[in-house]
Design a protein around this motif. Structure first.
Motif, mmCIF file in Angstrom:
data_model
loop_
_atom_site.group_PDB
_atom_site.id
_atom_site.type_symbol
_atom_site.label_atom_id
_atom_site.label_comp_id
_atom_site.label_asym_id
_atom_site.label_seq_id
_atom_site.Cartn_x
_atom_site.Cartn_y
_atom_site.Cartn_z
ATOM 1 N N VAL A 81 0.832 -1.197 0.000
ATOM 2 C CA VAL A 81 0.000 0.000 0.000
ATOM 3 C C VAL A 81 0.869 1.250 0.000
ATOM 4 O O VAL A 81 1.792 1.359 0.803
ATOM 5 C CB VAL A 81 -0.912 0.027 1.248
ATOM 6 C CG1 VAL A 81 -1.858 1.205 1.195
ATOM 7 C CG2 VAL A 81 -1.681 -1.274 1.389
ATOM 8 N N THR A 82 0.575 2.183 -0.899
ATOM 9 C CA THR A 82 1.226 3.493 -0.894
ATOM 10 C C THR A 82 0.177 4.503 -0.473
ATOM 11 O O THR A 82 -0.915 4.534 -1.040
ATOM 12 C CB THR A 82 1.787 3.853 -2.279
ATOM 13 O OG1 THR A 82 2.735 2.839 -2.658
ATOM 14 C CG2 THR A 82 2.474 5.210 -2.264
ATOM 15 N N CYS A 83 0.522 5.301 0.539
ATOM 16 C CA CYS A 83 -0.414 6.277 1.102
ATOM 17 C C CYS A 83 0.212 7.650 1.163
ATOM 18 O O CYS A 83 1.419 7.783 1.391
ATOM 19 C CB CYS A 83 -0.795 5.886 2.532
ATOM 20 S SG CYS A 83 -1.694 4.361 2.662
ATOM 21 N N GLU A 84 -0.629 8.654 0.957
ATOM 22 C CA GLU A 84 -0.232 10.033 1.243
ATOM 23 C C GLU A 84 -0.530 10.264 2.712
ATOM 24 O O GLU A 84 -1.647 10.043 3.175
ATOM 25 C CB GLU A 84 -1.047 11.024 0.410
ATOM 26 C CG GLU A 84 -0.652 11.077 -1.032
ATOM 27 C CD GLU A 84 -1.472 12.104 -1.802
ATOM 28 O OE1 GLU A 84 -2.332 12.802 -1.221
ATOM 29 O OE2 GLU A 84 -1.253 12.185 -3.019
ATOM 30 N N CYS B 105 4.771 10.490 0.955
ATOM 31 C CA CYS B 105 4.091 9.222 0.730
ATOM 32 C C CYS B 105 4.883 8.110 1.406
ATOM 33 O O CYS B 105 6.111 8.170 1.487
ATOM 34 C CB CYS B 105 3.986 8.919 -0.766
ATOM 35 S SG CYS B 105 2.687 9.824 -1.603
ATOM 36 N N LEU C 18 -6.986 0.592 7.288
ATOM 37 C CA LEU C 18 -6.781 0.506 5.843
ATOM 38 C C LEU C 18 -7.509 -0.662 5.172
ATOM 39 O O LEU C 18 -7.767 -0.613 3.968
ATOM 40 C CB LEU C 18 -5.287 0.399 5.533
ATOM 41 C CG LEU C 18 -4.490 1.677 5.731
ATOM 42 C CD1 LEU C 18 -2.994 1.383 5.661
ATOM 43 C CD2 LEU C 18 -4.894 2.718 4.708
ATOM 44 N N ALA D 75 -9.747 7.774 1.687
ATOM 45 C CA ALA D 75 -8.968 8.264 2.823
ATOM 46 C C ALA D 75 -9.559 7.744 4.119
ATOM 47 O O ALA D 75 -10.724 7.338 4.175
ATOM 48 C CB ALA D 75 -8.961 9.792 2.831
ATOM 49 N N LEU E 175 -4.682 9.517 6.353
ATOM 50 C CA LEU E 175 -3.964 9.114 5.157
ATOM 51 C C LEU E 175 -4.910 8.776 4.044
ATOM 52 O O LEU E 175 -6.064 8.449 4.275
ATOM 53 C CB LEU E 175 -3.017 7.942 5.370
ATOM 54 C CG LEU E 175 -3.045 6.987 6.469
ATOM 55 C CD1 LEU E 175 -3.469 5.618 6.047
ATOM 56 C CD2 LEU E 175 -1.566 6.856 6.828
ATOM 57 N N VAL F 166 -5.133 6.490 0.456
ATOM 58 C CA VAL F 166 -4.541 5.413 -0.332
ATOM 59 C C VAL F 166 -4.300 5.925 -1.745
ATOM 60 O O VAL F 166 -5.207 6.439 -2.398
ATOM 61 C CB VAL F 166 -5.458 4.174 -0.350
ATOM 62 C CG1 VAL F 166 -4.872 3.085 -1.242
ATOM 63 C CG2 VAL F 166 -5.686 3.655 1.065
#
Length: 100
Positions: free
Chosen positions: A27-30, A36, A64, A72, A85, A87
């Motif tokens: 998973v990449t999240c801000e 990130c 998540l 979010a 955060l 996604v």
């Protein structure tokens, strides 16, 4: 977050779209006010912070589960701090990598 654990929807792996966060997803999240971050969501026995593997049983892991890119979530860390955060990307299953 408790609501998520009280009403789980369990599906066979082949019925879960690859862009849905699940155990084994990358998973990449801000992160609010930060860069990130990319990590894998794993079972507690597979946790390895240095390799970016976080437990599905942590507050952020539970928050998540089931999300897709563009969604979010707000969650509270163990110290009570509110976090936010969004996604950005979900890569499918890393179970094969975990077996190495």
């Amino acid at each position: 977050m408790i609501e998520k654990l009280e009403r789980p929807c369990v599906l066979p792996d082949d019925q879960v779209p690859p862009d849905v966060v699940k155990i084994g997803s990358i998973v990449t999240c801000e992160v609010e006010d930060g860069p990130c971050r990319t990590f894998s969501l794993v079972y507690p026995d597979d946790v390895d912070a240095e390799k970016g593997r976080i437990s599905v049983l942590t507050p952020v892991g539970v928050a998540l589960l089931g999300l897709r890119p563009g969604q979010a979530v707000e969650w509270f860390s163990r110290d009570g701090q509110r976090n936010h955060l969004m996604v950005v990307r979900v890569e499918d299953d890393v179970k094969d990598e975990l077996a190495l």
